[in-house]
Design a protein around this motif. Structure first.
Motif, short mmCIF file in Angstrom:
data_model
loop_
_atom_site.label_atom_id
_atom_site.label_comp_id
_atom_site.label_asym_id
_atom_site.label_seq_id
_atom_site.Cartn_x
_atom_site.Cartn_y
_atom_site.Cartn_z
N GLY A 91 7.44 3.69 1.96
CA GLY A 91 7.19 2.31 2.35
C GLY A 91 6.13 2.17 3.42
O GLY A 91 5.59 3.16 3.95
N LEU A 92 5.84 0.92 3.75
CA LEU A 92 4.77 0.59 4.69
C LEU A 92 4.98 1.22 6.06
O LEU A 92 4.04 1.63 6.74
N ALA A 93 6.24 1.32 6.49
CA ALA A 93 6.52 1.89 7.80
C ALA A 93 6.04 3.34 7.90
O ALA A 93 5.62 3.78 8.97
N ALA A 94 6.10 4.08 6.79
CA ALA A 94 5.62 5.46 6.82
C ALA A 94 4.13 5.51 7.15
O ALA A 94 3.68 6.37 7.92
N SER A 95 3.35 4.58 6.57
CA SER A 95 1.93 4.52 6.88
C SER A 95 1.69 4.20 8.35
O SER A 95 0.81 4.78 9.00
N LEU A 96 2.46 3.27 8.88
CA LEU A 96 2.33 2.93 10.30
C LEU A 96 2.65 4.14 11.17
O LEU A 96 1.93 4.43 12.13
N ARG A 97 3.73 4.83 10.86
CA ARG A 97 4.11 5.99 11.67
C ARG A 97 3.02 7.06 11.65
O ARG A 97 2.65 7.61 12.69
N ARG A 98 2.49 7.35 10.46
CA ARG A 98 1.44 8.38 10.35
C ARG A 98 0.18 7.95 11.10
O ARG A 98 -0.46 8.74 11.77
N GLY A 99 -0.17 6.68 10.96
CA GLY A 99 -1.37 6.20 11.64
C GLY A 99 -1.24 6.23 13.14
O GLY A 99 -2.15 6.68 13.85
N VAL A 100 -0.11 5.77 13.65
CA VAL A 100 0.10 5.76 15.10
C VAL A 100 0.12 7.18 15.65
O VAL A 100 -0.43 7.46 16.72
N ALA A 101 0.73 8.10 14.92
CA ALA A 101 0.79 9.49 15.37
C ALA A 101 -0.59 10.12 15.49
O ALA A 101 -0.78 11.07 16.25
N ALA A 102 -1.56 9.60 14.74
CA ALA A 102 -2.91 10.17 14.75
C ALA A 102 -3.81 9.56 15.82
O ALA A 102 -4.96 9.98 15.97
N HIS A 163 9.58 4.21 15.05
CA HIS A 163 10.98 4.15 14.65
C HIS A 163 11.21 3.19 13.49
O HIS A 163 12.36 2.97 13.09
N LEU A 164 10.13 2.63 12.94
CA LEU A 164 10.27 1.72 11.81
C LEU A 164 10.58 2.49 10.54
O LEU A 164 10.27 3.67 10.41
N SER A 165 11.20 1.81 9.57
CA SER A 165 11.50 2.44 8.29
C SER A 165 11.39 1.41 7.18
O SER A 165 11.40 0.20 7.41
N GLY A 166 11.26 1.90 5.96
CA GLY A 166 11.23 1.02 4.80
C GLY A 166 9.88 0.36 4.59
O GLY A 166 8.85 0.85 5.03
N ASP A 167 9.90 -0.80 3.93
CA ASP A 167 8.67 -1.46 3.52
C ASP A 167 8.50 -2.83 4.17
O ASP A 167 7.77 -3.68 3.67
N ARG A 168 9.13 -3.04 5.31
CA ARG A 168 9.10 -4.35 5.94
C ARG A 168 8.02 -4.48 7.02
O ARG A 168 7.79 -5.57 7.54
N GLY A 169 7.36 -3.42 7.40
CA GLY A 169 6.31 -3.51 8.38
C GLY A 169 6.85 -3.74 9.78
O GLY A 169 8.03 -3.52 10.07
N PRO A 207 -3.40 -19.92 -4.18
CA PRO A 207 -2.36 -20.19 -3.18
C PRO A 207 -2.39 -19.13 -2.09
O PRO A 207 -2.64 -17.96 -2.36
N THR A 208 -2.12 -19.51 -0.86
CA THR A 208 -2.16 -18.56 0.24
C THR A 208 -0.82 -17.91 0.46
O THR A 208 0.24 -18.49 0.22
N GLN A 209 -0.89 -16.65 0.87
CA GLN A 209 0.22 -15.87 1.41
C GLN A 209 1.45 -15.81 0.53
O GLN A 209 2.45 -16.44 0.76
N ARG A 210 1.36 -14.99 -0.52
CA ARG A 210 2.55 -14.69 -1.30
C ARG A 210 3.43 -13.67 -0.59
O ARG A 210 4.60 -13.58 -0.84
N ARG A 211 2.82 -12.86 0.28
CA ARG A 211 3.58 -11.83 1.00
C ARG A 211 4.63 -12.50 1.88
O ARG A 211 4.35 -13.43 2.61
N GLN A 212 5.86 -12.05 1.78
CA GLN A 212 6.94 -12.66 2.55
C GLN A 212 6.82 -12.32 4.03
O GLN A 212 6.37 -11.24 4.37
N PRO A 213 7.20 -13.22 4.92
CA PRO A 213 7.16 -12.93 6.35
C PRO A 213 7.93 -11.64 6.63
O PRO A 213 9.05 -11.44 6.15
N GLY A 214 7.31 -10.76 7.42
CA GLY A 214 7.94 -9.49 7.75
C GLY A 214 7.53 -8.38 6.83
O GLY A 214 7.80 -7.21 7.09
N ALA A 215 6.86 -8.68 5.71
CA ALA A 215 6.52 -7.64 4.75
C ALA A 215 5.31 -6.85 5.17
O ALA A 215 5.09 -5.76 4.67
N GLY A 216 4.51 -7.37 6.06
CA GLY A 216 3.33 -6.65 6.53
C GLY A 216 3.44 -6.38 8.00
O GLY A 216 4.38 -6.83 8.66
N PRO A 217 2.51 -5.60 8.57
CA PRO A 217 2.58 -5.28 9.99
C PRO A 217 2.27 -6.49 10.85
O PRO A 217 1.73 -7.48 10.39
#
Length: 217
Positions: A91-102, A163-169, A207-217
């Protein structure tokens, strides 16, 4: 393409992440390297990040790592680097964790971009960065009452992203630490590409913003 922001001076203690590790399943695969208005989709987000005065831009790679690298091969900016995310499917949180660690340990402020958002305004990103450098724990745009992108996070709060997990950002975390909300009318702050029939469209044509609130960082 949007103009560069008004302050081009590189700020040595700032960084940006472009999250580009997902498989793009709704798109049918290959989304980030699909051609959008004459260029690979991922190139638009990376160009926006490079148009800000951050010292480094790290693209987090996963499902399409080799293809995304190739799509950005003409970008000669020495600030551009790549971060592998072997656990991208988590999920998205894994990308955030890897990016922050770098990130360099001296990072004072971080901008976070999504790879499938081609029309983010560098000037909006710069305004968020300025809020954090002025003391805000984080800053995030709000478009007509809805969460938007990119976001900025202070270096002192980056450890919480680990410490984030899953795909909620990171949205809930940013709310918890008291992120400053910045109102914007820019449709590019909520315009993303999810399906092939959305390619070559502009923010005002869909239409704008199909992504649900919380789904992105």
């Amino acid at each position: 393409m949007r103009p560069s922001p008004p302050d081009p001076a590189i700020r040595a203690d700032t960084q940006a992440l472009v999250l580009a590790a997902g498989a793009g399943l709704r798109f049918g695969g290959g989304k980030l390297v699909a051609i959008h208005r004459g260029r690979p989709l991922i190139d638009w987000a990376v160009a926006a990040a490079l148009a800000t005065p951050v010292a480094g831009v790290r693209v987090v790679l996963g499902a399409q790592a080799a293809a995304v690298r190739a799509a950005l091969s003409d970008r000669g900016d020495p600030r551009l680097a790549f971060v592998p995310c072997p656990d991208w499917a988590d999920g998205l949180a894994a990308s955030l964790r890897r990016g922050v660690a770098a990130l360099p340990p001296e990072t004072r402020a971080l901008l976070i971009f999504l790879g499938d958002m081609p029309d983010v305004d560098p000037a909006l990103a710069l305004s968020l960065l300025d809020r954090v450098l002025a003391g805000a724990p984080a800053a995030m745009p709000v478009h007509r009452g809805r969460p938007a992108h990119p976001v900025a996070v202070a270096g002192a709060h980056l450890s919480g992203l680990m410490h984030l997990s899953g795909d909620r950002g990171a949205r809930a975390y940013l709310d918890r630490i008291g992120a400053v909300e910045v109102a914007t009318d820019d449709p590019g702050s909520v315009f993303d590409i999810d399906t092939p029939d959305e390619l070559d469209r502009t923010p005002g044509a869909m239409p704008t913003q199909r992504r649900q609130p919380g789904a992105g960082p």
